[in-house]
Design a protein around this motif. Structure first.
Motif, short mmCIF file in Angstrom:
data_model
loop_
_atom_site.label_atom_id
_atom_site.label_comp_id
_atom_site.label_asym_id
_atom_site.label_seq_id
_atom_site.Cartn_x
_atom_site.Cartn_y
_atom_site.Cartn_z
N SER A 194 4.60 -1.61 3.54
CA SER A 194 3.43 -1.53 4.40
C SER A 194 2.19 -2.12 3.75
O SER A 194 1.78 -1.71 2.67
CB SER A 194 3.15 -0.07 4.77
N ASN A 236 0.83 -1.19 0.00
CA ASN A 236 0.00 0.00 0.00
C ASN A 236 0.87 1.25 0.00
O ASN A 236 0.56 2.23 -0.67
CB ASN A 236 -0.92 0.00 1.21
N GLU A 243 -0.65 -2.70 6.19
CA GLU A 243 -0.99 -2.59 7.60
C GLU A 243 0.26 -2.77 8.45
O GLU A 243 0.78 -1.83 9.00
CB GLU A 243 -2.09 -3.54 8.06
N LYS A 244 0.76 -4.00 8.56
CA LYS A 244 2.01 -4.16 9.31
C LYS A 244 3.16 -3.66 8.44
O LYS A 244 3.07 -3.56 7.22
CB LYS A 244 2.23 -5.61 9.67
N LEU A 245 4.26 -3.36 9.11
CA LEU A 245 5.47 -2.95 8.40
C LEU A 245 6.42 -4.13 8.31
O LEU A 245 6.65 -4.83 9.30
CB LEU A 245 6.15 -1.80 9.13
#
Lengths: 108, 115
Positions: free
Chosen positions: A92, A30, A94-96
């Motif tokens: 990314s 994203n 949501e989580k990195l």
């Protein structure tokens, strides 16, 4: 294989020169974020570039993103001794997912 | 400027003991995260938390780990029975806004040493 590989792993340049660090990632994203970490300290967010952007500027920082190659670059212009740190890209969704980092040393 | 805070800065514990790492995220943020960084290695995602429940967790986040938001400000990571390999820097992060894909702001970290 690991997500997020930066190159070079280490970079030493003279103060005033430009520093370029590259990052590759594996899956669709994203956005991609760059962070800085001084030795033994926390992570400082530098810049975020979204998947539909190709280039972004913030002060002396310039980030590019090529989603077709799954790669990004961070350029620091007119480097200063205080820029000495490790720099990480993080893809990314949501989580990195962090890369392995580039250790940048600016020689006064 | 608002920031994420973490306590303690350094925790030393014996193997098998329980530890609780505490974080205060930025007050209007909605998404909370824990990451860890073993010395000399990359930062690894542990867990994300939204709307009072875990939204995603990694394979590292096994049954020994749990997270909680006990009140409106704190976000905790509990390790029930610590192992030597749990020694690492643990970072809390938060992000805000109406979408999850925003920049994450990190705390200064808690260095956990398991003896």
């Amino acid at each position: 294989s690991q997500q997020g590989e930066e190159d070079p792993q280490a970079l030493s340049i003279q103060e005033g020169e430009n520093a370029t660090m590259n990052c590759s990632y594996k899956t669709s994203i994203n956005n991609l974020q760059w962070y800085r970490q001084n030795s033994g300290r926390g992570l400082v967010h530098l810049i975020l570039i979204r998947s539909n952007e190709r280039e972004k500027h913030s002060g002396r920082l310039r980030v590019t993103l090529d989603t077709s190659k799954k790669s990004s670059s961070l350029l620091i212009t007119a480097s200063r001794a205080a820029d000495t740190a490790s720099y990480f890209c993080a893809s990314s969704n949501e989580k990195l997912t962090f890369g392995t980092g580039t250790r940048l040393t600016i020689i006064p | 400027e608002p920031e994420v805070t973490q306590t303690p800065s350094h925790q030393v514990t014996q193997m098998g003991q329980e530890v609780i790492l505490r974080c205060v995220p930025i007050s209007n943020h909605l998404y909370f995260y824990w990451y860890r960084q073993i010395l000399g290695q990359k930062v690894e995602f542990l867990v994300s938390f939204y709307n009072n429940e875990i939204s995603e967790k990694s394979e590292i986040f096994d049954d020994q780990f749990s997270v909680e938001r006990p009140d409106g400000s704190n976000f905790t990571l509990k390790i029930r029975s610590t192992k030597l390999e749990d020694s690492a820097m643990y970072f809390c992060a938060s992000s805000g806004g109406v979408v999850v894909y925003n920049e994450q702001f990190f705390g200064p970290g808690t260095r956990l040493t398991v003896l």
